[in-house]
Scaffold this motif. Structure first.
Motif, short mmCIF file in Angstrom:
data_model
loop_
_atom_site.label_atom_id
_atom_site.label_comp_id
_atom_site.label_asym_id
_atom_site.label_seq_id
_atom_site.Cartn_x
_atom_site.Cartn_y
_atom_site.Cartn_z
N ARG A 9 33.90 -50.55 80.96
CA ARG A 9 34.72 -50.97 79.83
C ARG A 9 35.39 -49.76 79.18
O ARG A 9 34.76 -48.75 78.89
N LYS A 10 36.69 -49.91 78.94
CA LYS A 10 37.45 -48.85 78.29
C LYS A 10 38.06 -49.38 77.00
O LYS A 10 38.53 -50.51 76.95
N PHE A 11 38.04 -48.52 76.00
CA PHE A 11 38.68 -48.80 74.71
C PHE A 11 39.96 -47.98 74.66
O PHE A 11 39.90 -46.75 74.69
N VAL A 40 40.00 -44.28 76.03
CA VAL A 40 41.25 -43.84 76.63
C VAL A 40 42.21 -43.52 75.49
O VAL A 40 42.57 -44.41 74.71
N LEU A 41 42.58 -42.26 75.38
CA LEU A 41 43.54 -41.83 74.37
C LEU A 41 44.93 -41.87 74.99
O LEU A 41 45.17 -41.25 76.02
N MET A 42 45.82 -42.60 74.35
CA MET A 42 47.16 -42.77 74.90
C MET A 42 48.21 -42.32 73.88
O MET A 42 48.15 -42.69 72.72
N THR A 43 49.12 -41.50 74.35
CA THR A 43 50.25 -41.08 73.54
C THR A 43 51.53 -41.49 74.26
O THR A 43 51.63 -41.35 75.48
N VAL A 44 52.46 -42.00 73.49
CA VAL A 44 53.76 -42.39 74.04
C VAL A 44 54.82 -41.48 73.42
O VAL A 44 54.95 -41.43 72.19
N LYS A 105 47.99 -52.09 84.16
CA LYS A 105 47.65 -51.27 85.33
C LYS A 105 46.18 -50.94 85.43
O LYS A 105 45.64 -50.83 86.53
N ASP A 106 45.50 -50.75 84.30
CA ASP A 106 44.10 -50.34 84.30
C ASP A 106 43.24 -51.53 83.89
O ASP A 106 43.08 -51.82 82.70
#
Length: 157
Positions: A9-11, A40-44, A105-106
């Motif tokens: 599990r990913k947050f 999961v750290l996401m930057t756009v 995708k993930d």
């Protein structure tokens, strides 16, 4: 039934320059510390407009560099919390579209964690966007109140 070994599990937490993103990060990191999984750290970064003569490549490189510094600061914060698995991703383009793309995708991403702004103008553009689309998101959306302190967030994890 899926075993803990098979399911990771990913947050997903969107990292930007807002104060409230730290509330979302705190929530996700402490949940992972207590229940397992990965943050999961996401930057756009915005897609640079066409200017010519390779200027957009320079602008893109600068945006990626700033995003990496921002992610590094947040990764350091996660390390202070303790044994928390984390990974990061940088995407380019429209924020909500890229977030949905990463979720699609993930398949291990199980929860999108956002934090609401303290502003009287509303909860913020991402919270507004995803709250309106919660019925079509393939995963749960967790919204952490931006007014909560770290201690209050940790207490509910």
């Amino acid at each position: 039934m899926v075993s803990q070994v098979e399911y990771k599990r990913k947050f997903l937490v969107v990292i930007d320059e807002t104060e409230e993103c730290d509330r979302a990060l705190t929530f996700a990191a402490w949940r992972v510390k207590r229940t397992g999984g990965t943050v999961v750290l996401m930057t756009v970064i915005p897609q640079p407009e066409f200017i010519g003569l390779g200027v957009e490549d320079v602008l893109r490189a600068e945006a990626v560099e700033e995003a990496e510094r921002n992610l590094d600061r947040r990764m350091a914060r996660i390390k202070e919390i303790g044994e928390v698995r984390a990974e990061s991703v940088i995407c380019e383009g429209n924020g909500p579209e890229q977030i949905e793309r990463v979720i699609d995708k993930d398949h291990d991403i199980a929860i999108l964690v956002l934090a609401a702004s303290k502003s009287p103008d509303g909860p913020g553009p991402l919270v507004t966007h995803f709250a309106a689309r919660a019925n079509v998101l393939p995963i749960p959306l967790t919204i952490v109140p931006g007014r909560m302190s770290d201690e209050e967030v940790i207490a509910i994890c």
